[in-house]
Design a protein around this motif. Structure first.
Motif, PDB file in Angstrom:
ATOM      1  N   THR B 105    -130.467 -15.102 -55.316  1.00 56.62           N
ATOM      2  CA  THR B 105    -129.200 -14.284 -54.495  1.00 56.62           C
ATOM      3  C   THR B 105    -127.966 -14.763 -55.021  1.00 56.62           C
ATOM      4  OG1 THR B 105    -130.837 -15.267 -52.391  1.00 56.62           O
ATOM      5  CG2 THR B 105    -128.226 -14.583 -51.993  1.00 56.62           C
ATOM      6  N   PRO B 258    -133.177 -10.642 -53.403  1.00 58.99           N
ATOM      7  CA  PRO B 258    -132.209 -11.554 -52.751  1.00 58.99           C
ATOM      8  C   PRO B 258    -132.123 -11.892 -51.346  1.00 58.99           C
ATOM      9  CG  PRO B 258    -131.261  -9.552 -53.895  1.00 58.99           C
ATOM     10  CD  PRO B 258    -132.665  -9.385 -53.785  1.00 58.99           C
ATOM     11  N   SER B 259    -131.732 -12.831 -50.789  1.00 56.57           N
ATOM     12  CA  SER B 259    -131.740 -13.187 -49.324  1.00 56.57           C
ATOM     13  C   SER B 259    -130.615 -12.205 -48.715  1.00 56.57           C
ATOM     14  CB  SER B 259    -131.450 -14.585 -49.135  1.00 56.57           C
ATOM     15  OG  SER B 259    -131.113 -14.803 -47.690  1.00 56.57           O
ATOM     16  N   ILE B 265    -125.222 -16.341 -48.231  1.00 60.79           N
ATOM     17  CA  ILE B 265    -124.074 -15.617 -49.009  1.00 60.79           C
ATOM     18  C   ILE B 265    -122.902 -16.208 -49.020  1.00 60.79           C
ATOM     19  CG2 ILE B 265    -123.126 -13.394 -49.173  1.00 60.79           C
ATOM     20  CD1 ILE B 265    -125.583 -12.023 -48.426  1.00 60.79           C
TER      21      ILE B 265
END
Lengths: 584, 584
Positions: B105, B258-259, B265
């Motif tokens: 991420t 990616p998350s 984030i």
């Protein structure tokens, strides 16, 4: 030396009867003006009205001792009151003891910050606020303040710390409007507007001097206050739902202690810093304007100490953040104040008022106080500036509009932070693209001018670049890119001359870029020369290995550098000395 | 136009057999060098070694399409790996699936940021990092990295993300040192140091060319890797407690996602931004150095896009943040790479390795990977810079030392933030105190010079001030203070002339200060004049009311301005025209 930190020693020694009478006169007028203002701004800050009076006593004495302006009048002001309401409202509900304690702590924190910044001589930090950011912030604050006070004029309860929320809450409360409050509030607003705009011309017409008429207009709110108190008592308006001030505790300011709760201090830290900076900037610009009129001076770093002492004094006497106010300082000045002693006398006046006058204010309608705020702050709203900025500078316009929009939409703290950030980013963007020009020699002279604007002589194998900016880390990378691009475009180049006549400084990053340029050009078999390096810049360069490692030379004059570079090529010019003298 | 965003179109069209063979040769050498490096840097980032291989395949292809440097080699690098370990370690425990997901991420976030900054052409933001800050950060990172790897050489478990914590944890673990690990690790470190320092002179002595010897020395770690694998297998060192790489999954990089967890984030946002900026700055300076050697160009804003694409490619193929590496780019360049196709061929090489070579790496000792890291990063530690900076510039020294100290004591993120803040504060401090001089006329000329350095002619009632800086918000307040102080010191002054020959810009704050000065001087009955205002600056001033409101005039030359001011006074000079011509 001592008088640098205690300016009172300077003016105190020459104090005499004449300055005394001038100061006393000014103090009486400012006191009359300050009483309703102090009550109103405390209301705006969400505090009991008496806190406004407390904030107008000891802080004035502290400023008289430490401040450098002869005529600045400190105390509660509109913008700082709004910021206080926003900061304190985030940590405690209005009307509680915690709210008051947080306001006192905010004053103490802000005082300590101002004081420390002053001792460290960090007044330059206020430069981060550009004029467009400040004026945008003040315009937006004026709109926010006026909107926040409308509820008192309408007699409804509404809240919100951003403009959309305030408007929404106000509209939702419209059905609850109290007609009696409206009947007091709206005429007050109209009357105060007329006092501000129409009274002065009238007084002048009746033969009053312009200055006296100005002062009379500034104390107009006192008339509104007196009339409204009479009206409340005569018609029992309080019984009909008109909010009144109520009992104001009689007596001198109490001794108060700021909180030492670390988590509270942490929460108030950023707001206190912003209040300090905004308050300082406002205050210094007022002080400078007034000082210049009498050819006096103020010392900005000492002003930080003066305002710091005022805020600390405010905290320990139960007040809230204060700073120098524009309107009252102008009245003080116009009324003839000669020294900060006028401020100390004003303090005595306000102390008298809080000892003896407060019972009279029992029936004062809140709507009238709100009206004085609305009329005062709408003068802060400046609608001409955006247009002027648009014409003058798009970058400044962007910073101004961003500050207004974010202050209205996200509150005062985000507004200041965003304004400073946008201003700095735009500045850094411009600073990273400084001006430079490829130059050539004006024929038959030793002058070198931009090849794009003048008809000049150049050579295919020599590139002369004039740099019009100090070389710092902000443009060091640009310099490398610029020079290497120019060289990449011109395969015949064998000499690059950097003309440094306008380079006032080269920091370590600039030096490293010069070294990189030197090595990279050497790799491509190109010599780098410098010309017209300023004395102090050259002194520092000589403390490094750069000059030894330079593939070319350092020339005192660009003409000489150009001539030598031409000659080196063994090209077909036949009189190198003529070239050196700039005759070709 | 299209080739601006896809530089591959530019070099792709002229691709031929000769460039192909050069690129292939370079790719083979870089592949050999990159395999142990990728494994080692993944280890440093706290990730499975294979992730390092994944990060060295697709990112190289993406850069070949979007990058503007012909010879930059992207992939995992030491500093960014350390920053990854620090950022990801804060959100998930090492060795878990969450840790890997967070690293992926982080690469995606950093890729998107770089890409967006590139599209917005915001490469100038990297200017915030001055050279002293970068070099301080890299030195401190080198120390942190080398210290963090010592545990693998000693065969103990230890942790910590700041230097004191690392050292403490290492000392506490000393009793657990594994002698067999030590017996592998210490000779590896010594051997690799010798390869770096002693091998090249030896090879040159035996007749190898300098460049070839350099390349041979750079692939030295492969020898250490091979020998150590043999030793582990021969003496069953794994059974004696020496940590080995173990099974590395065979095959091409997986497709990874990616998350999209917003709270993750948000946590990774600031680290991703710092990684992006540090990675970009490192990469661009390497690319610029190499491009200059062949008189090629790179486009920094497009480099942002190239690196952004590389990181996005890394994220979607199970890798972690990458950037252009110094050592491998130099090897690529020296081995003769002509175009970014060399990078694509390297990617094929690494893909082959991860398909077929990984079983051979089963017995590779972690201590040897750690040794390659230690030897590589100690070259980053630069002990000469502090002394040079101290000699050259105290402000730059302060920024450098602050960056080193805070990086070591508070970690990599705080280090970068503190370095940028200190650098900016020092810059703003200097910018708020620009240079200005009171000038007078050099007798019998039209030149005006600083009164403190030259014997010049001045008049009591005329003050000429030359300002050596653009007037912006950073120094607007200074300008007001400076001019008003000078005037306050000289009671006889009736004319102030601001000589603006070096003023490249006046922003809205500067303009407002000029207006304020004009009004304040007018209040004190002093006229303000401008002289030698630059064309573009004058054009903008004429769009405002300033020129109309100016109490004095705008003169093309300082000599004329001075002469007019002298004449106005009706003083005893008798030939005003001679004055105007500068003859007195």
């Amino acid at each position: 030396m001592l008088s640098r930190y205690f300016p009172i020693l300077e003016w105190g020694c020459s104090y005499n009867g004449q300055t005394l009478s001038s100061d006393l006169m000014a103090a009486i007028i400012v006191t009359i003006m300050l009483i309703p203002q102090s009550l109103a701004y405390a209301l705006l800050a969400g505090l009991p009205p008496v806190v406004g009076l407390y904030a107008s006593i000891l802080p004035l004495v502290a400023y008289a001792i430490f401040g450098t302006s002869r005529t600045l009048a400190v105390g509660p002001v509109a913008v700082v009151s709004l910021m206080t309401a926003s900061a304190v409202g985030a940590v405690a509900p209005q009307g509680t003891a915690e709210y008051l304690e947080a306001a006192i702590t905010l004053a103490a924190l802000s005082g300590v910050m101002l004081f420390v910044l002053g001792v460290l001589r960090m007044g330059f930090l206020s430069n981060l606020l550009s004029h467009p950011v400040i004026s945008g912030f003040i315009t937006a604050s004026g709109i926010l303040i006026a909107t926040s006070q409308l509820r008192h004029v309408l007699g409804v309860s509404a809240g919100g710390d951003t403009w959309p929320k305030m408007l929404g809450s106000l509209f939702a409360a419209l059905p609850q409007v109290n007609p009696w409050t409206l009947a007091v509030g709206v005429p007050s607003v109209i009357f105060l507007f007329w006092v501000r705009k129409g009274l002065k011309p009238l007084l002048v017409k009746f033969g009053m001097s312009g200055k006296a008429a100005d002062i009379a207009a500034k104390v107009g709110p006192v008339v509104a206050v007196a009339l409204s108190i009479v009206a409340v008592m005569a018609f029992d308006l309080a019984g009909r739902g008109v909010n009144i001030t109520g009992e104001i505790p009689q007596g001198l300011p109490p001794f108060a202690m700021p909180s030492t709760d670390l988590s509270l201090i942490r929460q108030l830290f950023v707001p206190a810093l912003l209040i300090s900076i905004i308050g300082f900037v406002e205050s210094v610009s007022v002080a400078q304007t007034l000082a210049a009129k009498r050819r006096q001076r103020i010392a900005p770093d000492q002003e930080l100490i003066g305002l710091g002492a005022s805020n600390i004094a405010s905290a320990f006497s139960g007040g809230y953040p204060v700073t120098g106010g524009f309107a009252r300082s102008v009245v003080n000045f116009d009324a003839g104040a000669q020294t900060p002693a006028a401020g100390a006398f004003t303090a005595v006046g306000i102390a008298m008022a809080s000892l003896f006058l407060t019972p009279l204010l029992f029936s004062l309608p809140i709507a009238v106080l709100a009206a004085t705020i609305i009329v005062a702050v709408l003068a802060l709203v400046d609608l001409k500036t955006p247009r002027q900025l648009w014409n003058y500078s798009k970058a400044d316009f962007a910073a101004h509009v961003a500050t207004i929009a974010i202050t209205l939409l996200a509150g005062v703290e985000m507004g200041v932070i965003a304004g400073v950030s946008v201003g700095l980013l735009l500045y850094l963007w411009r600073a990273s693209r400084p001006h430079a020009a490829i130059v050539g020699r004006v024929p038959e002279t030793e002058h070198f001018r931009n090849v794009e604007r003048h008809k000049v002589f150049t050579a295919d194998h020599v590139l002369s670049i004039r740099i019009d900016e100090a070389l710092t880390f902000l443009n060091a990378r640009w310099l490398e890119e610029y020079v290497l691009e120019q060289v990449a475009d011109r395969p015949k180049i064998r000499h690059v001359i950097l003309m440094a006549s306008a380079v006032n400084e080269i920091d370590a990053s600039g030096l490293e870029s010069l070294e990189a340029i030197n090595h990279r050009l050497a790799d491509a078999d190109i010599r780098l020369h410098l010309s017209e390096v300023k004395g102090p810049v050259m002194d520092r360069l000589q403390r490094t290995h750069f000059i030894e490692e330079l593939s070319g030379q350092v020339f005192l004059s660009q003409a000489r550098a150009f001539a030598e570079a031409l000659r080196d090529d063994g090209n077909d010019v036949e009189q190198p000395d003529d070239i050196a003298r700039g005759l070709i």
